[in-house]
Design a protein around this motif. Structure first.
Motif, PDB file in Angstrom:
ATOM      1  N   LYS A 522       3.127   1.281  -0.665  1.00 13.36           N
ATOM      2  CA  LYS A 522       3.561   0.496  -1.830  1.00 13.36           C
ATOM      3  C   LYS A 522       4.743  -0.401  -1.504  1.00 13.36           C
ATOM      4  CE  LYS A 522       4.079   2.803  -5.650  1.00 13.36           C
ATOM      5  NZ  LYS A 522       4.479   3.957  -6.501  1.00 13.36           N
ATOM      6  N   ARG A 523       5.624   0.051  -0.603  1.00 14.41           N
ATOM      7  CA  ARG A 523       6.824  -0.738  -0.318  1.00 14.41           C
ATOM      8  C   ARG A 523       6.513  -2.032   0.444  1.00 14.41           C
ATOM      9  NH1 ARG A 523       8.161   3.750   3.539  1.00 14.41           N
ATOM     10  NH2 ARG A 523       9.339   4.618   1.792  1.00 14.41           N
ATOM     11  N   LEU A 524       5.275  -2.212   0.852  1.00 16.08           N
ATOM     12  CA  LEU A 524       4.899  -3.478   1.488  1.00 16.08           C
ATOM     13  C   LEU A 524       4.874  -4.634   0.494  1.00 16.08           C
ATOM     14  CD1 LEU A 524       1.918  -2.309   3.737  1.00 16.08           C
ATOM     15  CD2 LEU A 524       4.263  -2.724   4.439  1.00 16.08           C
ATOM     16  N   PHE A 525       4.816  -4.310  -0.808  1.00 15.62           N
ATOM     17  CA  PHE A 525       4.668  -5.321  -1.837  1.00 15.62           C
ATOM     18  C   PHE A 525       5.888  -5.313  -2.756  1.00 15.62           C
ATOM     19  CE2 PHE A 525       0.617  -3.493  -0.661  1.00 15.62           C
ATOM     20  CZ  PHE A 525      -0.187  -4.594  -0.416  1.00 15.62           C
ATOM     21  N   PRO A 526       6.228  -6.465  -3.350  1.00 16.75           N
ATOM     22  CA  PRO A 526       7.242  -6.445  -4.412  1.00 16.75           C
ATOM     23  C   PRO A 526       6.778  -5.526  -5.541  1.00 16.75           C
ATOM     24  CG  PRO A 526       6.740  -8.706  -3.734  1.00 16.75           C
ATOM     25  CD  PRO A 526       5.727  -7.826  -3.074  1.00 16.75           C
ATOM     26  N   SER A 527       7.710  -4.804  -6.142  1.00 20.17           N
ATOM     27  CA  SER A 527       7.325  -3.818  -7.164  1.00 20.17           C
ATOM     28  C   SER A 527       6.556  -4.451  -8.311  1.00 20.17           C
ATOM     29  CB  SER A 527       8.580  -3.106  -7.694  1.00 20.17           C
ATOM     30  OG  SER A 527       9.498  -4.046  -8.234  1.00 20.17           O
ATOM     31  N   ALA A 528       6.862  -5.726  -8.630  1.00 18.04           N
ATOM     32  CA  ALA A 528       6.159  -6.397  -9.732  1.00 18.04           C
ATOM     33  C   ALA A 528       4.695  -6.652  -9.402  1.00 18.04           C
ATOM     34  CB  ALA A 528       6.856  -7.716 -10.072  1.00 18.04           C
ATOM     35  N   GLU A 529       4.326  -6.563  -8.126  1.00 12.62           N
ATOM     36  CA  GLU A 529       2.947  -6.833  -7.712  1.00 12.62           C
ATOM     37  C   GLU A 529       2.142  -5.559  -7.512  1.00 12.62           C
ATOM     38  OE1 GLU A 529       2.792  -9.347  -4.294  1.00 12.62           O
ATOM     39  OE2 GLU A 529       4.012 -10.926  -5.195  1.00 12.62           O
ATOM     40  N   THR A 530       2.677  -4.412  -7.899  1.00 15.74           N
ATOM     41  CA  THR A 530       1.956  -3.156  -7.717  1.00 15.74           C
ATOM     42  C   THR A 530       1.768  -2.423  -9.041  1.00 15.74           C
ATOM     43  OG1 THR A 530       3.934  -1.826  -7.323  1.00 15.74           O
ATOM     44  CG2 THR A 530       2.944  -2.897  -5.411  1.00 15.74           C
ATOM     45  N   SER A 531       0.706  -1.673  -9.114  1.00 15.77           N
ATOM     46  CA  SER A 531       0.476  -0.717 -10.203  1.00 15.77           C
ATOM     47  C   SER A 531       0.024   0.582  -9.559  1.00 15.77           C
ATOM     48  CB  SER A 531      -0.596  -1.222 -11.169  1.00 15.77           C
ATOM     49  OG  SER A 531      -0.153  -2.346 -11.891  1.00 15.77           O
ATOM     50  N   TYR A 532       0.461   1.686 -10.125  1.00 19.49           N
ATOM     51  CA  TYR A 532       0.115   2.996  -9.564  1.00 19.49           C
ATOM     52  C   TYR A 532      -0.517   3.849 -10.647  1.00 19.49           C
ATOM     53  CZ  TYR A 532       0.647   7.663  -7.527  1.00 19.49           C
ATOM     54  OH  TYR A 532       0.414   8.919  -7.062  1.00 19.49           O
ATOM     55  N   TYR A 533      -1.656   4.442 -10.325  1.00 21.95           N
ATOM     56  CA  TYR A 533      -2.364   5.317 -11.260  1.00 21.95           C
ATOM     57  C   TYR A 533      -2.670   6.633 -10.553  1.00 21.95           C
ATOM     58  CZ  TYR A 533      -3.270   1.048 -13.954  1.00 21.95           C
ATOM     59  OH  TYR A 533      -3.136  -0.118 -14.671  1.00 21.95           O
ATOM     60  N   GLU A 534      -2.610   7.695 -11.306  1.00 21.14           N
ATOM     61  CA  GLU A 534      -2.949   9.002 -10.763  1.00 21.14           C
ATOM     62  C   GLU A 534      -4.077   9.603 -11.593  1.00 21.14           C
ATOM     63  OE1 GLU A 534      -0.712  13.067  -9.189  1.00 21.14           O
ATOM     64  OE2 GLU A 534       0.434  11.289  -9.778  1.00 21.14           O
ATOM     65  N   LEU A 535      -5.195   9.855 -10.937  1.00 23.61           N
ATOM     66  CA  LEU A 535      -6.346  10.477 -11.582  1.00 23.61           C
ATOM     67  C   LEU A 535      -6.408  11.935 -11.137  1.00 23.61           C
ATOM     68  CD1 LEU A 535      -9.039   7.666 -11.051  1.00 23.61           C
ATOM     69  CD2 LEU A 535      -7.705   8.132 -13.114  1.00 23.61           C
ATOM     70  N   ASP A 536      -6.128  12.853 -12.055  1.00 18.00           N
ATOM     71  CA  ASP A 536      -6.110  14.267 -11.669  1.00 18.00           C
ATOM     72  C   ASP A 536      -7.263  15.060 -12.275  1.00 18.00           C
ATOM     73  OD1 ASP A 536      -5.181  14.153 -14.264  1.00 18.00           O
ATOM     74  OD2 ASP A 536      -3.661  15.700 -13.997  1.00 18.00           O
ATOM     75  N   ARG A 537      -8.114  14.409 -13.071  1.00 16.51           N
ATOM     76  CA  ARG A 537      -9.289  15.105 -13.614  1.00 16.51           C
ATOM     77  C   ARG A 537     -10.449  14.982 -12.631  1.00 16.51           C
ATOM     78  NH1 ARG A 537     -11.073  13.688 -19.497  1.00 16.51           N
ATOM     79  NH2 ARG A 537     -12.056  15.728 -19.310  1.00 16.51           N
ATOM     80  N   SER A 538     -11.022  16.114 -12.278  1.00 17.31           N
ATOM     81  CA  SER A 538     -12.150  16.125 -11.356  1.00 17.31           C
ATOM     82  C   SER A 538     -13.442  16.291 -12.145  1.00 17.31           C
ATOM     83  CB  SER A 538     -12.014  17.259 -10.338  1.00 17.31           C
ATOM     84  OG  SER A 538     -13.142  17.293  -9.493  1.00 17.31           O
ATOM     85  N   TYR A 539     -14.309  15.314 -12.004  1.00 11.86           N
ATOM     86  CA  TYR A 539     -15.591  15.333 -12.720  1.00 11.86           C
ATOM     87  C   TYR A 539     -16.730  15.842 -11.832  1.00 11.86           C
ATOM     88  CZ  TYR A 539     -12.956  12.278 -15.820  1.00 11.86           C
ATOM     89  OH  TYR A 539     -11.997  11.756 -16.647  1.00 11.86           O
ATOM     90  N   ARG A 540     -16.440  16.123 -10.582  1.00  9.99           N
ATOM     91  CA  ARG A 540     -17.497  16.484  -9.646  1.00  9.99           C
ATOM     92  C   ARG A 540     -17.857  17.954  -9.732  1.00  9.99           C
ATOM     93  NH1 ARG A 540     -15.583  15.354  -4.002  1.00  9.99           N
ATOM     94  NH2 ARG A 540     -16.303  13.234  -4.404  1.00  9.99           N
TER      95      ARG A 540
END
Length: 710
Positions: A522-540
Motif C-alpha cells: 500500500k505504501r507504494l501509492f499515495p494514501s488518497a489513491e488506495t482503498s482497503y477492504y477486508e472480507l472475513d466471511r467465508s462462503y466456501r
C-alpha cells in the motif's frame, strides 16, 4: 401472497419475458454477407447482441426489486439480470443490467428501513423498496422464488440467507462460476469502487475475493465504457492452471478480450528477450519439499530482489551509466574534422531525461552521423571510399557508447541469481561493473529465476521503454505472494493508478518472496489513491471446516481477522490414524466412499510433496480409480478426482478434500499456512490421515475418530 401464488406470478412473467426476447432475436434478421465494411461492422454488433439475447433467454434475470422513486406513483418492478435487455413498450427496460446504478439497491438492501437511495449519473435518487425477491432460472425454467423482503410482511432476512445457502451448497465442477445472483453487500461495495484507485482486498479463504475482482472488471467496463477498454485490462494469476479455472467467469458476464497471464509470462513478454527461466516445478519443490523447505527460506535472495531498495540500486547504476555513456574523446570522420566530446555530451544532455537511455543513445549517434554527412559535404559523401572510411570510424565510435539489453545489464552488474554474492545474500551489485560499461549484446545463456524478473522489467523500461501500451486496469490475484518490486513495475505500466490487488496473508505460503503486511504494498501509492477492504466471511466451506482451519492458524497473528463462516453446517472434520504414510489402501477407501455420494462431484487428495502424490496417483490408478495428477507444468484442472501437492491447490476448491499425510514429520509448526491452504479447499467434506503422530498443528484436535478404513 402465498408461495404458490408467487411462483405462478413469476412463471407468467418469465414466459412473457422469454417471448419478448425471442421477438427481439427474430427482429435482428439474417447475417450480412456483402463486402461493405460499415455493414460488416454493424452486422458484428448485431450478432453480438443476438448472442447476449440468446443467453438471456435461458437465464434472463435472477432478482426482482419493486422500487418507488420519490415523487412517483406506484412501485416499479425491476427485474435484474446479467445483461440489460431492450426496452419494453418503449419506456422501460425489460431486464436491468446488474451493473446499473439502480441495481446496487438489490445488493445493498437487506431489510429494515425501506427508505433507500442510490447514485445515478444525474445525481442521488431516493425512494422506497417494497419487495426484494430472489429468482432461480435454469435453462429457461423457473426453479425457485424466495422473498427476502416484502412490504408489510415478515422480515425475510432468513429467507435471503436460505437462498444464498442453497446456491453455496451446489456441487462444484472444474470451473469457477460467477456470483452475480448472490453478491453480498460488502462485495458489491468493492465492485463499485471508483476506477482511479489501488483497491486492496484482504479476503479469507472462500470469501469470493477472486470472483469479486472479476466482477469488478465487468463493472468498470460498463461504468467507464468511454474511458477503459477490455484489451487494455489485465489479470495476473499465480498459474496457468488457475487461469484456466477462472476462465469461465468473464464470458458468463459477457466480457471478453481481457488479457490473462502469470506474472512470469507477462514479464518475459515485456522484456522481449529469449530468456531461460528455472523450471517452475523445480522452483516449487525447492521451497516446499524435503530439507530445503525450511532452512533456505531465511537466506533466499528473493526478499532482497523484491525490495524497492534493490530497484533503487539499479536506478543508481543506470544513472551512472548515463553519466559515463559518452566517451571522453572526440569523434573524427577523417583526419581533418573533429567533433568534440563536449559537444556530444551537450547533445546528449538536450535529450529528454525521462526517455529510455538506449533510445537517447541511438538518437545521439544518429545526430553524430548527420553532422558527419554535413561536414564531409555532398561531393565527398558521394565518394564511396570516403563514405566507407567515415562509416567505419562512426561504427567504431558507436561501439564506445555502451549498449545493453535488460539481461546483459543485469548480469554485468552482478545481480544475477547465480552470482555467488547475490545467492549468499551479500553485495547486491549496486554499481555497474566494468563489463557492464562495455558492449553487452551477447545472448543470455544463464538461467533466471522468478525473483529476477521484476528487476529485468524495470531495467528494460529504463533502457528501452515500454513494450505494451499503458494498462487501463490491472487485477493481481494472490498478491500476498508479490514483492513490492513486482507491484512497482506493474504500476510503472499505468498512466493513472487503477488496480485491484487481492489476496490473503493467512495463505502466504511463499513468504520467502512475498509480504507479511499489506502496508508493504500500500505504501507504494499515495494514501488518497488506495482503498482497503477486508472480507472475513467465508462462503466456501461448512462451519465445521472453517472452525477447524482457523485452529490451525491460532496464535499466528498477522493483523487480519480469522475466517467467519456463513452458517452452513455439515459433517464433522475427520482426523484418522493409518498404518503408514501415505496409506494408499486407506486413501482409496475414502475416495471410493466419497465417489458413491452424488453430491460430491469434485474430490481432491492433497499430498505434501509431488513425489508422494505421484505414488498415490499410481496406486489409485492400479485400483481402478480414475484420477488426474496435477503437476506444476499442467495448465488445466479437469475436475473429478484430483491428486495434487497441496501447494498447487491454492485458489482451487473441491467438494471434498483428503489430506493423506497430516503427520508430525510432514507438517511442522511453521507449515501452518500450508496446511491451512489445503484444508480450506474443501466445501463440504474434509478428512486428514496420519500414521505415527499427527502434526502439532492439529494435535489438540477433538476430531480424531479412530483408524481409517476400520
Amino acid at each position: 401472497m402465498s408461495e404458490d401464488q408467487r411462483f405462478r406470478e413469476e412463471t407468467v412473467k418469465l414466459k412473457h419475458t422469454k417471448e419478448a426476447i425471442r421477438d427481439q432475436i427474430a427482429g435482428i434478421g439474417p447475417r450480412y454477407t456483402g463486402n461493405d465494411y460499415t455493414e460488416q461492422t454493424l452486422d458484428a454488433i448485431r450478432q453480438e447482441r443476438k448472442i447476449r439475447l440468446a443467453a438471456s433467454e435461458k437465464e434472463p434475470y435472477f432478482g426482482r426489486l419493486d422500487f418507488r422513486e420519490e415523487g412517483k406513483g406506484e412501485p416499479l418492478p425491476l427485474y435484474i439480470g446479467k445483461s440489460g435487455v431492450g426496452e419494453e413498450n418503449g419506456h422501460r427496460l425489460l431486464v436491468v443490467d446488474w451493473r446499473a446504478p439502480v441495481s446496487s439497491l438489490f445488493y445493498a438492501f437487506s431489510g429494515g428501513d425501506p427508505e433507500v437511495a442510490y447514485d445515478s449519473p444525474e445525481g442521488p435518487v431516493s425512494g422506497t423498496v417494497h419487495l426484494k425477491r430472489n429468482l432461480l432460472v435454469r435453462e429457461g425454467d423457473l426453479q425457485r422464488v424466495v422473498d427476502s423482503y416484502a412490504e408489510g410482511g415478515e422480515q425475510g432476512g432468513a429467507a435471503g440467507d436460505e437462498f444464498l445457502l442453497h446456491k453455496l451448497g451446489e456441487s462444484k465442477d472444474n470451473k469457477l462460476r460467477d456470483i452475480v445472483s448472490t453478491i453480498q453487500q460488502e462485495q458489491d461495495a468493492i465492485i463499485r469502487t471508483e476506477k482511479n484507485k489501488a483497491v486492496f482486498i484482504q479476503g479469507v479463504a472462500g470469501s469470493g475475493k477472486t470472483t469479486v475482482a472479476l466482477h469488478r472488471l465487468a463493472y468498470l467496463l460498463y461504468r467507464y465504457q468511454d474511458r477503459v477498454r477490455a484489451d487494455r485490462m489485465m489479470i495476473l494469476a499465480p498459474s496457468k492452471m488457475f487461469l484456466n479455472y477462472i476462465s469461465g467467469v468473464l464470458p458468463e458476464l459477457g466480457v471478453g478480450d481481457i488479457g490473462q497471464q502469470t506474472f512470469e509470462d507477462w514479464a518475459l513478454e515485456q522484456i522481449g528477450e529469449d530468456l531461460r527461466l528455472r523450471d517452475p516445478a523445480e522452483e516449487l519443490a525447492r521451497w516446499f519439499e524435503g530439507d530445503a523447505a525450511g532452512g533456505r527460506r531465511e537466506d533466499a535472495p528473493a526478499k532482497r530482489k523484491g525490495s524497492l531498495d534493490f530497484l533503487a540500486d539499479i536506478d543508481e547504476a543506470i544513472a551512472e551509466l548515463a553519466r559515463t555513456l559518452v566517451p571522453d574523446e572526440p569523434f573524427s570522420p577523417d583526419d581533418r574534422r573533429m567533433l568534440t566530446a563536449e559537444q556530444v555530451r551537450a547533445w546528449f544532455a538536450e535529450e529528454n531525461p525521462l526517455d529510455p537511455l538506449m533510445k537517447k543513445r541511438e538518437r545521439v549517434l544518429n545526430r553524430i552521423k548527420r553532422w558527419m554527412e554535413i561536414e564531409l559535404g555532398k561531393t565527398k559523401w558521394n565518394d564511396a571510399e570516403v563514405r566507407k572510411k567515415a562509416n567505419a570510424r562512426w561504427k567504431a565510435y558507436a561501439g564506445k557508447l555502451p549498449q545493453h539489453t535488460a539481461s546483459s545489464f543485469y548480469k554485468a552488474g552482478g545481480w544475477h541469481s547465480d552470482d555467488a554474492e547475490a545467492a549468499a545474500g551479500g553485495k547486491s551489485g549496486s554499481g555497474v561493473s566494468s563489463k557492464a560499461k562495455g558492449k553487452g549484446k551477447s545472448k543470455a545463456s544463464a538461467v533466471f529465476a522468478r525473483e529476477d524478473l521484476a528487476a529485468l522489467v524495470h531495467i528494460h523500461l529504463k533502457l528501452l521503454g515500454p513494450t505494451s501500451p499503458a494498462y487501463d486496469h490491472i487485477v493481481i490475484d494472490e498478491a500476498q505472494d508479490y514483492s513490492p518490486a513486482q507491484l512497482q513495475v506493474l504500476r510503472q505500466h499505468q498512466r493513472i493508478t487503477s488496480m485491484t490487488v487481492l489476496g490473503d496473508l493467512q495463505q502466504g505460503i511463499h513468504d520467502y518472496a512475498g509480504i507479511t503486511d499489506w502496508d508493504e504494498l500500500k505504501r507504494l501509492f499515495p494514501s488518497a489513491e488506495t482503498s482497503y477492504y477486508e472480507l472475513d466471511r467465508s462462503y466456501r466451506s461448512t462451519l465445521e471446516i472453517i472452525e477447524f482451519a482457523n485452529r490451525i492458524l491460532k496464535g499466528m497473528g498477522g493483523g487480519v481477522k480469522p475466517a467467519r463462516p456463513v452458517f452452513r453446517s455439515g459433517q464433522p472434520v475427520e482426523v484418522r490414524r493409518t498404518a503408514q504414510s501415505p496409506d494408499c489402501g486407506a486413501i482409496a477407501a475414502v475416495v471410493e466412499e466419497w465417489q458413491a455420494e452424488p453430491e460430491l462431484q469434485s474430490i481432491a487428495v492433497l499430498g505434501r510433496t509431488a513425489a508422494a502424490c505421484a505414488r498415490i496417483h499410481a496406486e489409485l490408478t492400479a485400483r481402478g480409480i480414475r484420477a488426474s495428477l496435477l503437476e506444476a507444468k499442467h495448465q488445466n484442472y479437469e475436475g473429478g478426482v484430483t491428486v495434487a501437492p497441496v501447494y498447487l491447490s491454492k485458489g482451487l476448491e473441491f467438494d471434498a478434500v483428503l489430506i493423506p499425510d497430516a503427520g508430525a514429520t510432514d507438517y511442522k509448526a511453521d507449515d501452518a499456512k500450508l496446511l491451512y491452504v489445503g484444508c480450506t479447499r474443501a466445501l463440504h467434506r474434509l478428512k486428514l490421515l496420519f500414521a505415527d503422530a499427527p502434526t502439532p498443528l492439529i494435535a489438540d484436535s477433538d476430531h480424531e475418530t479412530g483408524e481409517a478404513g476400520r
